[in-house]
Design a protein around this motif. Structure first.
Motif, PDB file in Angstrom:
ATOM      1  N   LYS A 115       0.880  -1.129  -0.071  1.00  0.00           N
ATOM      2  CA  LYS A 115       0.194  -0.193   0.018  1.00  0.00           C
ATOM      3  C   LYS A 115       0.868   1.380   0.072  1.00  0.00           C
ATOM      4  CE  LYS A 115      -3.596  -2.565   2.196  1.00  0.00           C
ATOM      5  NZ  LYS A 115      -3.037  -3.881   2.040  1.00  0.00           N
ATOM      6  N   THR A 117       2.589   4.406  -2.722  1.00  0.00           N
ATOM      7  CA  THR A 117       2.393   5.058  -4.223  1.00  0.00           C
ATOM      8  C   THR A 117       3.703   5.506  -5.026  1.00  0.00           C
ATOM      9  OG1 THR A 117       0.357   5.971  -3.422  1.00  0.00           O
ATOM     10  CG2 THR A 117       1.282   7.086  -5.335  1.00  0.00           C
ATOM     11  N   TYR A 173      -4.101   0.824  -8.944  1.00  0.00           N
ATOM     12  CA  TYR A 173      -4.102   1.714  -9.974  1.00  0.00           C
ATOM     13  C   TYR A 173      -2.990   1.975 -10.654  1.00  0.00           C
ATOM     14  CZ  TYR A 173      -5.008   6.720 -11.290  1.00  0.00           C
ATOM     15  OH  TYR A 173      -5.188   7.566 -11.939  1.00  0.00           O
ATOM     16  N   LYS A 194      -5.522  10.670  -6.897  1.00  0.00           N
ATOM     17  CA  LYS A 194      -6.304   9.561  -6.942  1.00  0.00           C
ATOM     18  C   LYS A 194      -5.426   8.465  -6.451  1.00  0.00           C
ATOM     19  CE  LYS A 194      -9.251   6.774  -9.820  1.00  0.00           C
ATOM     20  NZ  LYS A 194      -9.895   6.702 -11.486  1.00  0.00           N
ATOM     21  N   ALA A 195      -4.101   8.371  -7.078  1.00  0.00           N
ATOM     22  CA  ALA A 195      -3.308   7.268  -6.375  1.00  0.00           C
ATOM     23  C   ALA A 195      -3.074   7.297  -4.894  1.00  0.00           C
ATOM     24  CB  ALA A 195      -1.741   7.402  -7.235  1.00  0.00           C
ATOM     25  N   MET A 198      -6.316   6.245  -2.981  1.00  0.00           N
ATOM     26  CA  MET A 198      -6.581   4.897  -3.187  1.00  0.00           C
ATOM     27  C   MET A 198      -5.674   4.114  -2.127  1.00  0.00           C
ATOM     28  SD  MET A 198      -7.443   3.772  -6.728  1.00  0.00           S
ATOM     29  CE  MET A 198      -8.793   4.448  -7.751  1.00  0.00           C
ATOM     30  N   GLN A 199      -4.343   4.681  -2.121  1.00  0.00           N
ATOM     31  CA  GLN A 199      -3.463   4.081  -0.934  1.00  0.00           C
ATOM     32  C   GLN A 199      -3.879   4.346   0.406  1.00  0.00           C
ATOM     33  OE1 GLN A 199       0.764   5.106   1.355  1.00  0.00           O
ATOM     34  NE2 GLN A 199       0.583   5.999  -0.839  1.00  0.00           N
ATOM     35  N   LYS A 203      -6.432   0.228  -0.820  1.00  0.00           N
ATOM     36  CA  LYS A 203      -6.756  -0.600  -2.109  1.00  0.00           C
ATOM     37  C   LYS A 203      -5.554  -1.413  -2.500  1.00  0.00           C
ATOM     38  CE  LYS A 203     -10.562   1.821  -2.799  1.00  0.00           C
ATOM     39  NZ  LYS A 203     -12.137   1.097  -2.707  1.00  0.00           N
ATOM     40  N   THR A 206      -0.209   1.621  -5.800  1.00  0.00           N
ATOM     41  CA  THR A 206      -0.684   2.677  -6.857  1.00  0.00           C
ATOM     42  C   THR A 206       0.576   3.284  -7.609  1.00  0.00           C
ATOM     43  OG1 THR A 206      -0.867   4.340  -5.320  1.00  0.00           O
ATOM     44  CG2 THR A 206      -2.660   2.960  -5.756  1.00  0.00           C
ATOM     45  N   THR A 244      -7.534  -0.448 -12.446  1.00  0.00           N
ATOM     46  CA  THR A 244      -8.541   0.383 -11.474  1.00  0.00           C
ATOM     47  C   THR A 244      -8.885  -0.662 -10.451  1.00  0.00           C
ATOM     48  OG1 THR A 244     -10.284   0.013 -12.722  1.00  0.00           O
ATOM     49  CG2 THR A 244      -9.186   1.927 -13.197  1.00  0.00           C
TER      50      THR A 244
END
Length: 250
Positions: A115, A117, A173, A194-195, A198-199, A203, A206, A244
């Motif tokens: 998790k 980015t 992502y 967005k990345a 999401m982290q 998610k 990313t 995604t």
């Protein structure tokens, strides 16, 4: 008093950078810093920069930063995230670092669904060390180590990192963007935001790949470097979303 409509992000230090004129690192730094500010995570964000043109990123981001050995930023970021699971953790890597010596680290970080980015700056060349051919250098591209142009039969085909990592289930992502004009800069910032979000939502892995120029090592002016990127890099490295969370759930 006039209303302030533009200013330096709080997550950037107010100092000149060492980047060459026309280099896109400064733009990308700003976009990352704006996202950190807007998400309100300056006090908790942790960045990792390895070897490359961004080796001095700790001088520019006004957040906690770690320095990693060449290519090892995803491994270092993995350790940081597991110790501080609530912190937004990101790596900031060039193509020579991420796609060459660091290829195993980025692949397995994505495969594990770490998790974190990754901000992946792709300028199709080794920038800091003098302009050697990178794994992302285009076929026919002239570099210090391919003076007659990259030959596919001896150097292989340039690696499309985003497409490769998108095949891994742990990747949540993956998007490729560019900062060649204001419209694409806005899209790049949205992708980075967005990345990060999401982290923070847990998610999975990313990554945002950002196509960039290297006027100095390409031997071009800043304006001509943007034109070269648009004419040569963008057809081979198309912009868009490659993975995604919806695809992960399927």
């Amino acid at each position: 008093m006039a209303e302030k409509v533009f200013g330096r992000p709080a997550s950037l230090v107010d100092v000149p950078t060492h980047y060459c004129p026309g280099c896109h690192h400064g733009i990308i730094h700003r976009l990352v810093a704006e996202v950190i500010d807007e998400l309100g995570v300056q006090d908790s964000a942790i960045g990792v920069a390895p070897v490359g043109c961004s080796v001095l990123a700790y001088d520019y981001f006004n957040i906690d930063m770690f320095e990693a050995a060449h290519g090892r930023a995803p491994a270092v970021a993995t350790g940081i995230k597991r110790v501080h699971p609530e912190a937004p953790v990101f790596t900031y890597q060039g193509d020579g670092d991420l796609a060459a010596i660091g290829a195993a680290e980025i692949v397995h970080a994505a495969a594990r669904g770490e998790k974190i980015t990754t901000i992946f700056v792709n300028n199709a060349i080794y920038g800091m060390t003098g302009g050697q051919m990178a794994p992302t250098s285009l076929v026919g591209q002239v570099t210090q180590t391919s003076p007659y142009g990259r030959k596919a039969e001896t150097a292989g085909i340039p690696i499309r990192v985003s497409e490769m990592l998108a095949t891994l289930d742990g990747a949540a992502y993956i998007e490729r963007v560019a900062v060649n004009n204001p419209a694409n800069m806005a899209k790049a910032k949205a992708a980075i935001k967005k990345a990060f979000k999401m982290q923070l939502e847990g998610k999975g892995f990313t990554m945002v790949e950002v196509l960039s120029t290297c006027p100095t090592n390409w031997g071009l002016s800043a304006i001509d470097a943007v034109k070269w990127m648009e004419a040569n890099m963008m057809p081979y490295y198309p912009l868009g979303v490659f993975k995604t969370p919806e695809e992960v759930a399927k």
